[in-house]
Motif scaffolding. Structure first.
Motif, short mmCIF file in Angstrom:
data_model
loop_
_atom_site.label_atom_id
_atom_site.label_comp_id
_atom_site.label_asym_id
_atom_site.label_seq_id
_atom_site.Cartn_x
_atom_site.Cartn_y
_atom_site.Cartn_z
N ALA A 62 0.81 -1.27 0.07
CA ALA A 62 -0.05 0.11 -0.03
C ALA A 62 0.82 1.35 -0.01
CB ALA A 62 -0.81 0.12 1.23
N ALA A 63 2.06 1.22 0.75
CA ALA A 63 2.71 2.36 0.84
C ALA A 63 3.34 2.63 -0.48
CB ALA A 63 3.80 2.30 1.94
N GLY A 64 3.86 1.62 -1.21
CA GLY A 64 4.51 1.62 -2.49
C GLY A 64 3.57 2.11 -3.64
N ILE A 65 2.22 2.26 -3.42
CA ILE A 65 1.51 2.72 -4.47
C ILE A 65 0.92 4.19 -3.99
CG2 ILE A 65 0.83 0.84 -5.34
CD1 ILE A 65 -2.00 1.05 -4.40
N GLY A 66 1.10 4.50 -2.92
CA GLY A 66 0.37 5.67 -2.25
C GLY A 66 -0.75 5.63 -1.48
N ALA A 67 -0.95 4.58 -1.04
CA ALA A 67 -2.20 4.30 -0.35
C ALA A 67 -2.20 4.31 1.17
CB ALA A 67 -2.97 2.72 -0.48
N ALA A 68 -1.92 5.47 1.52
CA ALA A 68 -1.28 5.92 2.84
C ALA A 68 -2.34 5.36 3.94
CB ALA A 68 -0.85 7.56 2.95
#
Length: 117
Positions: A62-68
């Motif tokens: 999630a962090a890698g795609i911007g789903a903070a």
């Protein structure tokens, strides 16, 4: 890219910065995220041994795609005790569903852009 139908669960600028704006790489990364979500979501049950591993893996993806928000909820679930796990994992599932909906819409936009040449 028009994003009027997105919920804001994913900040795609994070992903675009990571992929250098390359649509093919962006699509590949999003496909990997969708696959990971599908594989690891089966562990989002506090009765399943290894549920912390599941949220940890989803957190990184999630962090890698911007789903903070999803990443933060995963981090919270990783730290919670067994009594709080069911509610925490429900929040993770809800956030993951929102992120996956945004990803599907974004991938659709990428596909349409590819058709336009």
């Amino acid at each position: 890219m028009a994003r009027r139908d997105l919920s804001g669960s994913v900040d795609f600028a994070v992903l675009e910065n990571m992929t250098g704006g390359d649509d093919a790489v962006t699509e590949e990364v999003l496909g990997l995220f969708v696959n990971q979500a599908g594989l690891w979501s089966a562990l989002l049950d506090p009765k399943v041994e290894g549920w912390r591993d599941g949220v940890h893996t989803i957190r990184g993806a999630a962090a890698g795609i911007g789903a903070a928000d999803l990443a933060a909820l995963c981090a919270e679930a990783e730290r919670c005790d067994a009594a709080l796990a069911p509610a925490a994992l429900n929040r993770v599932r809800t956030a993951m569903d929102a992120a996956l909906a945004d990803v599907a819409a974004y991938r659709h936009e990428l596909m349409l852009r590819g058709l336009k040449g």
